[in-house]
Design an enzyme around this catalytic site. Structure first.
Site, mmCIF file in Angstrom:
data_model
loop_
_atom_site.group_PDB
_atom_site.id
_atom_site.type_symbol
_atom_site.label_atom_id
_atom_site.label_comp_id
_atom_site.label_asym_id
_atom_site.label_seq_id
_atom_site.Cartn_x
_atom_site.Cartn_y
_atom_site.Cartn_z
ATOM 1 N N LYS A 114 0.830 -1.209 0.000
ATOM 2 C CA LYS A 114 0.000 0.000 0.000
ATOM 3 C C LYS A 114 0.856 1.247 0.000
ATOM 4 C CE LYS A 114 -4.261 -1.942 1.009
ATOM 5 N NZ LYS A 114 -5.628 -1.860 1.408
ATOM 6 N N LYS A 196 -4.155 -9.571 -6.935
ATOM 7 C CA LYS A 196 -5.353 -9.918 -6.168
ATOM 8 C C LYS A 196 -6.526 -9.042 -6.604
ATOM 9 C CE LYS A 196 -6.268 -8.311 -1.998
ATOM 10 N NZ LYS A 196 -6.957 -8.105 -0.758
ATOM 11 N N LYS A 199 -10.876 -4.327 -3.856
ATOM 12 C CA LYS A 199 -11.920 -3.336 -4.083
ATOM 13 C C LYS A 199 -11.382 -1.930 -4.305
ATOM 14 C CE LYS A 199 -13.334 -3.917 0.647
ATOM 15 N NZ LYS A 199 -12.219 -3.364 1.415
HETATM 16 P P1 ATP Z 1 -8.571 -2.936 -0.108
HETATM 17 O O1 ATP Z 1 -8.427 -2.931 -1.582
HETATM 18 O O2 ATP Z 1 -9.216 -1.692 0.448
HETATM 19 O O3 ATP Z 1 -7.325 -3.317 0.621
HETATM 20 P P2 ATP Z 1 -9.655 -5.550 -0.317
HETATM 21 O O4 ATP Z 1 -10.498 -5.635 -1.534
HETATM 22 O O5 ATP Z 1 -8.287 -6.113 -0.390
HETATM 23 O O6 ATP Z 1 -9.611 -4.062 0.215
HETATM 24 P P3 ATP Z 1 -10.331 -6.227 2.324
HETATM 25 O O7 ATP Z 1 -11.332 -5.381 2.994
HETATM 26 O O8 ATP Z 1 -8.906 -5.918 2.606
HETATM 27 O O9 ATP Z 1 -10.506 -6.277 0.769
HETATM 28 O O10 ATP Z 1 -10.586 -7.762 2.662
HETATM 29 C C1 ATP Z 1 -11.716 -8.284 3.267
HETATM 30 C C2 ATP Z 1 -11.566 -9.757 3.477
HETATM 31 O O11 ATP Z 1 -11.673 -10.410 2.218
HETATM 32 C C3 ATP Z 1 -10.223 -10.183 4.035
HETATM 33 O O12 ATP Z 1 -10.408 -11.309 4.855
HETATM 34 C C4 ATP Z 1 -9.427 -10.540 2.830
HETATM 35 O O13 ATP Z 1 -8.428 -11.484 3.090
HETATM 36 C C5 ATP Z 1 -10.490 -11.117 1.922
HETATM 37 N N1 ATP Z 1 -10.182 -10.843 0.523
HETATM 38 C C6 ATP Z 1 -10.090 -9.628 -0.063
HETATM 39 N N2 ATP Z 1 -9.789 -9.747 -1.370
HETATM 40 C C7 ATP Z 1 -9.697 -11.079 -1.611
HETATM 41 C C8 ATP Z 1 -9.404 -11.844 -2.762
HETATM 42 N N3 ATP Z 1 -9.143 -11.266 -3.917
HETATM 43 N N4 ATP Z 1 -9.392 -13.185 -2.663
HETATM 44 C C9 ATP Z 1 -9.667 -13.795 -1.486
HETATM 45 N N5 ATP Z 1 -9.943 -13.129 -0.350
HETATM 46 C C10 ATP Z 1 -9.956 -11.789 -0.403
#
Ligand code: ATP
Ligand code: LTN
Length: 333
Positions: A114, A196, A199
């Site tokens: 990040k 990955k 969002k």
């Molecule tokens: P940001 O982009 O703001 O970091 P994010 O999309 O990575 O957000 P988080 O809020 O960080 O999502 O994650 C929420 C939950 O979903 C966590 O347990 C994370 O491990 C899981 N998660 C997020 N993205 C994925 C993915 N692409 N595959 C599997 N698990 C995910």
């Protein structure tokens, strides 16, 4: 009577919920919720480590509550709440920052990722973020933390912090375990399958959101990046795009990779992408429809997060009181 074991998990309202957060986390929250006492949080304090537009943050937070319920989390049996409503999270985070080492935080891959993506806003909160996450988990004497693969390092640090604290002050915190799904622990972007699905990711078309309409979902899958081969085969090294689509299809339908390979033997990628898209449309349709209905009933949502915060605060207060006493703080009268 045996007390049920506890679960805690959370998602930041930093963007709309994606298929990645569903398959990596929420799907398991729902599956595990019957056998545990569950606390599922919307971690808005974590979200401000990146700059947010206030009106959007507020709207997304409410929508996220509706989506939690729509995914199958019954608010009568699960404590659904907003992190900033329970001040104990911020209070314990400060304490735990004093028991977390600079070197440990420097090694966190999420911090490194990040900070390289947002070089103009490497704030102290982004750095100490894992201590707040540890506070979230440890406040509830949590046994199990269902998460996607990317959060494993943070739960391991949480365990280290808990053990360090317990070694000095006695058994204050339960040392939690992580729970990572076998299929779906790391859903990749449909456009850049090396990354990955995230969002807050800008790559257009790479994400599928829980609230997307069927035609938007179908378009995203039809445009998904694959390879120049034609065989539907699981090989996450050299066929990242197809392997990701197989993972999504498997998580959506329960079919094994071997079953999928057999079903699509001799067929082209076009047929496969359509099948994956349709399986996700059917998976998400009831969630979206239910969330849309819930979002029309603001009074109900308010009641849910109010009741959730009251319940969470009661449990959290017990742990915080114990911590303050152990530290030698004079008890508040
Ligand atoms: P940001 O982009 O703001 O970091 P994010 O999309 O990575 O957000 P988080 O809020 O960080 O999502 O994650 C929420 C939950 O979903 C966590 O347990 C994370 O491990 C899981 N998660 C997020 N993205 C994925 C993915 N692409 N595959 C599997 N698990 C995910
Ligand atoms: N750091 C997590 C979100 C999060 C979390 C938690 C997950 C904050 N507190 C406690 C599990 C338990 C993330 O970025 N996905």
């Amino acid at each position: 009577m045996d007390q049920k074991k506890r679960i805690f998990s959370g998602i930041q309202p930093s963007g709309d919920l994606t298929l990645g957060s569903y398959m990596g986390a929420i799907k398991n929250w729902v599956e595990l919720s019957g056998g545990y006492e569950c606390f599922y949080c919307i971690v808005d304090l974590h979200a401000i480590t990146a700059r947010q537009v206030p009106a959007e943050l507020r709207k997304r937070t409410l929508s996220q509550i509706a989506q939690y319920i729509a995914c199958g989390l019954d608010p009568d049996n699960n404590t659904l709440f907003i992190q900033s409503h329970v001040p104990a999270h911020a209070e314990l985070a400060w304490v735990l920052e004093c028991y977390t080492m600079f070197g440990e935080l420097s090694r966190m891959t999420q911090f490194k990722d990040k900070s390289s993506k947002n070089a103009d806003n490497i704030n102290a909160g982004l750095f100490t973020y894992p201590a707040l996450m540890a506070a979230d988990i440890l406040l509830y004497q949590t046994d199990l933390v269902p998460i996607g693969d990317d959060q494993k390092q943070h739960v391991e640090l949480t365990r280290d912090i808990a053990q360090r604290f317990n070694a000095v002050y006695g058994d204050v915190f339960k040392v939690p375990e992580h729970f990572i799904p076998k299929i779906g622990a790391r859903i990749m972007s449909l456009q850049v399958p090396e990354n990955k699905m995230s969002k807050s990711d800008a790559a257009a078309g790479g994400c599928v959101y829980l609230m997307d309409s069927p035609d938007v979902i179908m378009k995203a899958f039809k445009r998904a990046v694959t390879d120049s081969d034609t065989v539907v085969r699981y090989d996450p090294e050299s066929k990242k795009g197809i392997s990701n689509l197989m993972t999504i299809y498997s998580a959506a339908t329960g079919k094994s990779f071997a079953e999928i390979e057999n079903a699509f033997a001799g067929k082209g990628y076009g047929d496969f992408k359509t099948a994956v898209g349709e399986s996700v449309v059917e998976l998400l349709r009831p969630i979206r429809e239910r969330a849309e209905t819930l979002l029309k009933n603001k009074d109900y949502l308010t009641e849910v997060y109010k009741k959730g915060a009251d319940r969470a605060a009661r449990t959290a207060a017990g742990t915080l009181r114990k911590v303050y006493k152990k530290l030698g703080f004079v008890e508040r009268q």
